[in-house]
Scaffold this active site. Structure first.
Site, PDB file in Angstrom:
ATOM      1  CE  LYS A 138     -63.789  23.295 -10.729  1.00 19.65           C
ATOM      2  NZ  LYS A 138     -62.699  24.209 -11.151  1.00 19.65           N
TER       3      LYS A 138
ATOM      4  CB  SER B 256     -60.031  27.437 -10.605  1.00 17.76           C
ATOM      5  OG  SER B 256     -60.818  28.537 -10.983  1.00 17.76           O
TER       6      SER B 256
ATOM      7  CB  SER C 298     -64.044  27.733 -10.189  1.00 19.90           C
ATOM      8  OG  SER C 298     -63.127  26.876 -10.844  1.00 19.90           O
TER       9      SER C 298
END
Lengths: 487, 111
Positions: A72, A171, A147
């Protein structure tokens, strides 16, 4: 050639170690897949023609020898662009690599690419990225969740064998649920946050997005541990066992009504898949009973004070002075700060900074922040009470399957409700995993989409959590894969 | 009325469910954000809606409940104060929008 993309990370590592699979061949297959992706899952990719792949020379007997990992873009990676999904960090190349990422590469993994995300981790759909939304590989008209949406979509769409993300209020778990993969949020403090760009420091935790539970254990094992650069990291005492359990004899599973039957906005298809999963837990010998988390319904309220408040402080550092964007023009210093932040932050980030600043401002602190911290205490106590009677708690991960792009962008509150079932565990800091529980149609009809089962355990009981998840995963036997053409 | 504390300064008045333009501007100034008119308008509508949801916390009796700021029990520990090399100056300045003379250059506070 495509079948190497179907291997789990553990299978691939075993085959590479045994000399049955070439590490270069494996990496090339993924580099090629990532280079041709159409989901906007990656913001940066390793050059397929070699280059900085430091792991290529790693000994093949390292636990993750030759395994590519998608990271990420909230984790700092030395000299590799790191944006946090924000225009305010466009072009930024950190001088160091996050501890979690470094531990993966020390174990033989290679960073395949940096994945798209909601800006600074703030969002539940990936639509808040400064670099465009990620599409759900099961149906490209829908969101992958957020997210960590890029990481989840990449693993589901065979653009990466495994990935890491961050989970502040759901997330990792919610996008894993919406993309039909496994998402693990370890106990707060299990993995160092050093080099993980901060959103809400008392809640942020690095997590894994993988094809199965065994891979989650493999990545966690490599990353957990105390780090002198993060004084809140404590590691997992006794380490992490690879899961092997196939039954649930003698184990007690609590079902909190507040986060299942009574959850706000629970879809019928999700509810049915959850009930089927409870049936399988019983068939495996587990005891299933209702339990109470009386304050869980207030988790979201407390979260949307605490997380924005911490964010408003953490994001004060983006001021156009030391890194990233600066708004040019004739301006005094204050004006430069204000214009840089207005130009660099997206709408949701500004909303949360405003909310957090308001909640912390003189006269309101006790009414909002102080109260939210006390609600957090109640929620911690609720879980402690429940774990007196139960070994695990189970709920749906998300009240709904993947929703359509744009469906919740007009209403911040509707978007926040996506995290209804995941936020309480974040507030309590306990380890929680989402595994695929089957497919279901959304309310109102539409294509069948993945549903996630969320399993929570007491702090630092990761090995036990992974064991139970492994047994349930085997019984569910989820083998659907995204068609990839959808939409 | 759910709010237990009300800021009395003239620019900072709170009526339930309403955050007026001046108040949005006040908070934006505290947060160092130069919002556009459109953003101010939108925030004036959105923030009260979110706060209304947040204020459901007020249904709970929290008297005597200790606040939780951190879920892992931690103790302060001391380590030896041993000097070690820090970052090279140029390495850090590399990422800055306007490095100059080995420092971060910024506009004057009173341009």
């Amino acid at each position: 050639m495509t079948d190497v993309l179907e291997l789990t990370a553990a299978q691939a590592a075993r085959q590479i170690e045994a000399g049955e699979l070439g590490a270069d061949e494996y990496l090339d297959a993924y580099a090629e897949a990532a280079a041709g992706e159409e989901l906007n899952a990656y913001l940066w990719r390793e050059d397929p023609n070699g280059g900085r792949g430091g792991g290529r020379d790693r000994p093949a007997d390292a636990p993750l020898g030759g395994v590519p990992v998608a990271v990420k873009d909230l984790f700092c990676t030395e000299d590799v662009p790191t944006t946090a999904g924000s225009r305010i960090l466009e072009g930024y190349r950190p001088p160091y690599t996050a501890t979690a990422v470094r531990k993966l590469t020390d174990a033989g993994a290679l960073v395949l690419g940096k994945t798209n995300l909601d800006e600074f981790g703030m969002g539940s759909s990936n639509e808040n990225s400064g670099y465009g939304p990620v599409l759900n590989p099961w149906d490209r008209r829908r969101v992958p969740g957020g997210s960590s949406g890029g990481s989840a979509a990449a693993v589901a769409a065979r653009l990466a064998p495994c990935a890491i993300g961050t989970d502040t209020g759901g997330s990792v778990r919610q996008p894993a649920s919406l993309c039909g993969i496994v998402g693990l949020k370890p106990t707060y403090g299990a993995i160092s946050r050093q080099g993980m760009i901060a959103f809400a420091s008392s809640l942020d935790q690095c997590g894994t997005l993988t094809r199965d539970v065994a891979d989650a254990a493999l990545l966690l094992r490599a990353m957990e541990g105390r780090d002198r650069c993060d004084s809140t990291s404590v590691g997992i005492e006794g380490g992490v066992e690879l899961p092997s359990r196939e039954d649930l004899e003698g184990l007690r599973f609590g079902v909190p009504r507040e986060l299942s039957a009574d959850a706000e906005g629970l879809e019928a298809g999700v509810s049915a898949a959850f009930e089927r999963a409870l049936g399988l837990i019983r068939e495996l010998g587990g005891e299933v009973d209702e339990c109470e988390l009386p304050h869980a319904a207030h988790g979201l309220s407390a979260y949307y004070v605490l997380a924005p408040a911490e964010a408003s402080a953490n994001l004060a550092r983006y001021d156009g002075v030391r890194f990233g964007l600066r708004a040019d023009g004739d301006a005094d210093l204050l004006n430069m700060y204000e214009r840089t932040r207005d130009a660099g932050f997206g709408a949701e980030v500004k909303r949360r900074i405003m909310l957090g600043t308001y909640a912390l401002s003189s006269g309101y602190y006790e009414a909002y922040y102080g109260r939210a911290q006390r609600v957090r205490t109640r929620i911690v106590e609720d879980f402690a009470g429940a774990f007196g009677r139960f070994d695990y708690l189970v709920t749906p991960t998300s009240p709904t399957v993947a929703f359509e792009l744009g469906a919740r962008t007009d209403s911040p509150l509707a978007m926040y409700l996506s995290d209804y079932c995941t936020v309480p565990m974040s507030l309590a800091g306990i380890p929680t995993i989402s595994i695929p529980a089957g497919l279901a149609e959304p309310d109102g009809g539409g294509p069948e989409l993945p549903v996630g089962l969320q399993i929570a355990a007491p702090a630092f009981a990761e090995s036990r959590l992974l064991d139970a998840a492994h047994a349930i995963e085997g019984a569910i036997g989820f083998d659907a894969t995204p068609g990839l053409g959808g939409g | 009325m759910i709010l237990t504390a009300v800021c009395r300064s003239a620019r900072c008045t709170y009526d339930q469910g309403v955050i007026d333009r001046d108040q949005v501007l006040h908070v934006a100034r505290l947060a160092r954000l130069a919002l556009t008119d459109e953003e101010i308008e939108r925030m004036s509508g959105e923030l009260p809606a979110i706060l209304e949801h947040v204020e459901r916390m007020n249904e709970l009796d929290l008297d005597g409940v200790e606040p939780t700021s951190h879920v892992v029990a931690l103790e302060n520990v001391l380590r030896a104060d041993e000097p070690r090399p820090s970052w090279e100056r140029d390495r850090i300045l590399d990422g800055a929008p306007d490095p100059s003379g080995g420092a971060f250059r910024v506009p004057s506070p009173q341009a």
